[in-house]
Scaffold this active site. Sequence first.
Site, mmCIF file in Angstrom:
data_model
loop_
_atom_site.group_PDB
_atom_site.id
_atom_site.type_symbol
_atom_site.label_atom_id
_atom_site.label_comp_id
_atom_site.label_asym_id
_atom_site.label_seq_id
_atom_site.Cartn_x
_atom_site.Cartn_y
_atom_site.Cartn_z
ATOM 1 N N GLY A 149 38.668 28.780 37.866
ATOM 2 C CA GLY A 149 39.315 30.069 37.698
ATOM 3 C C GLY A 149 40.282 30.334 38.833
ATOM 4 O O GLY A 149 40.960 29.425 39.322
ATOM 5 N N LEU A 150 40.363 31.619 39.245
ATOM 6 C CA LEU A 150 41.283 32.046 40.299
ATOM 7 C C LEU A 150 42.729 31.732 39.932
ATOM 8 O O LEU A 150 43.531 31.358 40.792
ATOM 9 C CB LEU A 150 40.917 31.413 41.644
ATOM 10 N N CYS A 151 43.051 31.839 38.651
ATOM 11 C CA CYS A 151 44.428 31.591 38.212
ATOM 12 C C CYS A 151 44.885 32.708 37.276
ATOM 13 O O CYS A 151 45.585 32.444 36.285
ATOM 14 C CB CYS A 151 44.554 30.226 37.546
ATOM 15 N N GLY A 152 44.478 33.926 37.579
ATOM 16 C CA GLY A 152 44.927 35.054 36.783
ATOM 17 C C GLY A 152 44.337 35.024 35.376
ATOM 18 O O GLY A 152 43.176 34.659 35.151
#
Length: 435
Positions: A149-152
């Site tokens: 994750g951590l990609c909007g």
Amino acid sequence: MAFEAALRRRTGSLASGLALGAGLLLAATTLCGRSQPEAQGFVGGSRLPSERPLKVQVGGVDKLVSDRIKSVEKTGKLTDAMRLVAAAKVRRAQDGVAKSRPFSDELSGMIKGLVKKLKGSGLEAELPMLRVPDKVTNVGLVLVTANRGLCGAYNTFIMKMAKRRIEALNAQGIVPKLIIVGKKALAGLKTRLADVEKNYTETFFGMPDSINAAKSSEIGDAIRNLFLSGEVDKVEILYAKFYNLIKNEPTIRTLLPLSPTGFDDPNDETFRMTSEDGRLKVEKEKVPAAKARNIESDVIFDQPPEVILNSMLPLYLNSQLLSILFDAQASELSSRMTAMKAATDNAKELKKKLTMIYNKKRQAGITAEISEICAGAMALDEKGDKTSGPALGIFDNSDTVGADFMKELEDGSIPDTPEDPSGPDDRPVIDPYAN
């Protein structure tokens, strides 16, 4: 001789007097220290220690806010480092696209030349990968997402598009067979896709950090086997098409069957990351369609042209998958860059607000301490405490006080020699804590 004897007697008595005075002073200090502990006053003298607990922390510092500021600062550094790492990986994806482009163009040109030569010879019947069914009853769907994750909203948008596509197929009475690429799509089967009809084929591939031809061939073999076995009549792939650093869109593209005339993607383009005025940007360039190789009529093939074409089509499918994987990776990394840039900016803004709160609390604590000290000093003045000497005037400073002291020495107000100490019997008892 008589003068020297008198001088010695006077010196001895003076020394004994000084020693006796020092001893009495030490004894008095010890007794006072045992009876009541002393604390140094703000200006001078002594005062009783305050038994009231302080309401303000020492130094006016709020440790919780201070720790939060340090934590936010470390988080901002971490997210900024993640943004820079994502930018470096985008450049690596750019290099991969540039290196795979010559092979893909040459392969497309050769396939076009063979298709042109075999035109009108029943090509679709001989090549299963080109065979178009009369009616589509089974569809294979390949979902390409990220492992992390951590990609909007990158993974969320893909899963929303997948749900809409599966619902549309279900409305036609088709239950799609799924092939998963990326851990986020695998996790989405139990959440966002839990209430739609689907058939997961248990075929899963992790989204590779370093995309290469071997990985695309592995995925291509699974897709081709699903199609050639007759389990599905059509294979679609759902991925995020890369446009620029702040834009990517979920896109559905048909992989199989291949069209004998439409081997080129009309939206095919390459990207190149550059920097301008210290800021990253992406330059995109339309890729012209590969021209068909001109195969002369007198060319003799060692094998039948359809056999050669049938062995080249899997290579073409793998090259298309390689391009799609690079596109999906660039979309993921650009989304991560955007998300980490926003997180870094938010961390800076939060640190600024917390620092302001911290400074306000610290200033409030210092002001409270100064007010308490001033209130205590005013209370002592009202009680007539003279242990600290007379109060200074408005215009008094170190220069005027020094001049007044020298004047007192000159006019005899202060003796040149200290007075002899009084004996124990004549020494008055002074209570320093009396009003």
